[in-house]
Motif scaffolding. Structure first.
Motif, short mmCIF file in Angstrom:
data_model
loop_
_atom_site.label_atom_id
_atom_site.label_comp_id
_atom_site.label_asym_id
_atom_site.label_seq_id
_atom_site.Cartn_x
_atom_site.Cartn_y
_atom_site.Cartn_z
N ASN A 107 -4.21 72.54 19.45
CA ASN A 107 -5.16 71.54 18.97
C ASN A 107 -5.32 71.58 17.45
N ALA A 108 -5.18 72.78 16.88
CA ALA A 108 -5.39 72.94 15.44
C ALA A 108 -4.13 72.70 14.62
N LEU A 109 -2.96 72.89 15.23
CA LEU A 109 -1.71 72.86 14.46
C LEU A 109 -0.84 71.64 14.73
N HIS A 110 -0.73 71.22 15.97
CA HIS A 110 0.23 70.18 16.34
C HIS A 110 -0.05 68.86 15.63
N ASN A 152 -5.63 62.81 16.74
CA ASN A 152 -6.92 63.47 16.60
C ASN A 152 -8.06 62.59 17.12
N GLU A 153 -8.01 61.29 16.78
CA GLU A 153 -9.06 60.38 17.23
C GLU A 153 -9.05 60.22 18.75
N ILE A 154 -7.84 60.20 19.33
CA ILE A 154 -7.75 60.06 20.79
C ILE A 154 -8.26 61.33 21.47
N ARG A 155 -7.91 62.48 20.92
CA ARG A 155 -8.45 63.73 21.48
C ARG A 155 -9.98 63.72 21.46
N MET A 156 -10.55 63.23 20.36
CA MET A 156 -12.00 63.18 20.26
C MET A 156 -12.59 62.23 21.30
N MET A 157 -11.90 61.11 21.56
CA MET A 157 -12.38 60.16 22.55
C MET A 157 -12.56 60.80 23.92
N PHE A 158 -11.64 61.75 24.25
CA PHE A 158 -11.62 62.33 25.58
C PHE A 158 -12.11 63.78 25.61
N SER A 159 -12.63 64.27 24.49
CA SER A 159 -13.03 65.68 24.41
C SER A 159 -14.18 66.02 25.35
N SER A 160 -15.02 65.05 25.68
CA SER A 160 -16.17 65.35 26.53
C SER A 160 -15.78 65.63 27.97
N GLN A 163 -10.77 70.21 27.91
CA GLN A 163 -9.74 70.51 26.93
C GLN A 163 -8.42 69.83 27.29
N THR A 164 -7.74 69.30 26.29
CA THR A 164 -6.46 68.63 26.52
C THR A 164 -5.31 69.54 26.12
N GLU A 165 -4.29 69.56 26.96
CA GLU A 165 -3.09 70.34 26.66
C GLU A 165 -2.17 69.60 25.71
N GLU A 166 -2.15 68.27 25.84
CA GLU A 166 -1.23 67.48 25.02
C GLU A 166 -1.80 66.09 24.81
N CYS A 167 -1.57 65.56 23.63
CA CYS A 167 -1.91 64.18 23.32
C CYS A 167 -0.76 63.62 22.50
N ARG A 168 -0.12 62.58 23.02
CA ARG A 168 1.06 62.03 22.35
C ARG A 168 0.97 60.51 22.31
N ILE A 169 1.00 59.97 21.10
CA ILE A 169 1.01 58.52 20.91
C ILE A 169 2.44 58.02 20.99
N LEU A 170 2.64 56.91 21.70
CA LEU A 170 3.95 56.28 21.74
C LEU A 170 4.12 55.46 20.47
N ARG A 171 5.22 55.70 19.77
CA ARG A 171 5.45 55.04 18.48
C ARG A 171 6.79 54.31 18.48
N GLY A 179 0.07 51.42 20.41
CA GLY A 179 -1.21 51.15 21.04
C GLY A 179 -1.38 51.80 22.40
N CYS A 180 -0.60 52.84 22.67
CA CYS A 180 -0.74 53.56 23.94
C CYS A 180 -0.37 55.02 23.74
N ALA A 181 -0.80 55.87 24.67
CA ALA A 181 -0.60 57.31 24.51
C ALA A 181 -0.63 57.99 25.87
N PHE A 182 -0.20 59.24 25.87
CA PHE A 182 -0.33 60.12 27.04
C PHE A 182 -1.28 61.25 26.67
N VAL A 183 -2.19 61.55 27.59
CA VAL A 183 -3.13 62.66 27.40
C VAL A 183 -3.07 63.53 28.65
N THR A 184 -2.84 64.84 28.47
CA THR A 184 -2.77 65.77 29.60
C THR A 184 -3.95 66.73 29.54
#
Length: 288
Positions: A107-110, A152-160, A163-171, A179-184
């Motif tokens: 979460n801090a480095l990726h 980071n913004e997407i992680r914050m959206m789902f932080s409540s 904890q998320t293992e991965e957050c990846r935006i499709l680019r 405009g879409c992403a995967f969150v694990t």
């Protein structure tokens, strides 16, 4: 055959006890009750792959990078043996003693911290050997996201929700968000709560529809969709080639597509078939 790559194994025994002796009580626990007996990693610990690290770095620098997040069990630097002496490939594997430490480091480095001399931020995610089918139970697809949002913004959206293992935006090829992403998440329950609360809960800036939050397609889902798409193409080809009155035309359908077509035309799936029929053109199935 000898591999061109070498993994140096460096257990970090000296980092196993993170608490000082004055913070440990007589039964081997520190003041917050966690055990400091760290000879082996926790059963649910994660081996992480880390990329975009300076090729000049040794285990010492990597240890200093990772230890603020928790005790490190081992670091394996990937080396190219075609060089003499073998040179770092600029990536490594790291295993923390606890799963929590690994996720906090990620979460801090990726995609956040760029190390000295590097042009791109650190890439940190579970190693391929850690990816199991269980991930499919916890992985969400998020659609209709404002394109200005980063990981980071997407992680914050789902932080409540946990904890998320991965957050990846499709680019796209230009690096811009699609405009879409995967969150694990770490558990399926967290993922389910996120779906229940967030799906269609808001319409984000620049989006034409409400936020989409659902479980990501599994490999089986993707295969089923591929077969359906091919079936539609088969219907279109048969419809345009001649007429459905020519039974010989059905010979171009392989058994798996005929089975899928038969399944689609059952009463319970008639609605789905009607959609495919509209795509494939008006046709009659009286000969089946």
């Amino acid at each position: 055959m000898t591999s061109a790559y070498n993994l140096d194994f460096h257990p970090l025994a000296e980092s196993r006890l993170m608490a000082s002796s004055d913070s440990i009580n007589g039964n081997g626990s520190n003041m917050n009750g966690s055990l400091e007996q760290l000879d082996q990693p926790d059963p649910d610990s994660i081996k992480m792959f880390v990329g975009q690290i300076p090729r000049s770095w040794t285990e010492t620098e990597l240890k200093e990078l990772f230890e603020p997040f928790g005790a490190v069990h081992q670091i394996n630097i990937l080396r190219d043996r075609t060089q003499n002496p073998p040179q770092s490939k600029g990536c490594c594997f790291v295993t923390f003693y606890t799963r929590k430490a690994a996720l906090e480091a990620q979460n801090a480095l990726h995609n956040i911290k760029t190390l000295s001399g590097m042009h791109h931020p650190v890439q940190m995610k579970p190693a391929d050997s850690e990816k199991t089918s269980a991930v499919e139970d916890r992985k969400l697809f998020i659609g209709m996201i404002a394109k200005k949002y980063g990981e980071n913004e997407i992680r914050m959206m789902f932080s409540s929700f946990g904890q998320t293992e991965e957050c990846r935006i499709l680019r796209g090829p230009d690096g811009q968000s699609r405009g879409c992403a995967f969150v694990t998440f770490t558990t399926r329950a967290q993922a389910q709560n996120a779906i229940k609360t967030m799906h269609h809960a808001q319409t984000m800036e620049g989006c034409s529809s409400p936020l989409v939050v659902k479980f990501a397609d599994t490999q089986r889902d993707k295969e089923q969709r591929r077969l359906q798409q091919q079936l539609v193409q088969q219907i279109q080809q048969l419809n345009s080639a001649s007429t459905w009155g020519n039974i010989a035309g059905l010979g171009t359908l392989t058994p798996q597509y005929l089975a899928l077509l038969q399944q689609a035309t059952t009463p319970t799936n008639q609605g789905s078939y009607n959609n495919m029929q509209r795509l494939g053109g008006e046709c009659s199935l009286s000969l089946l």
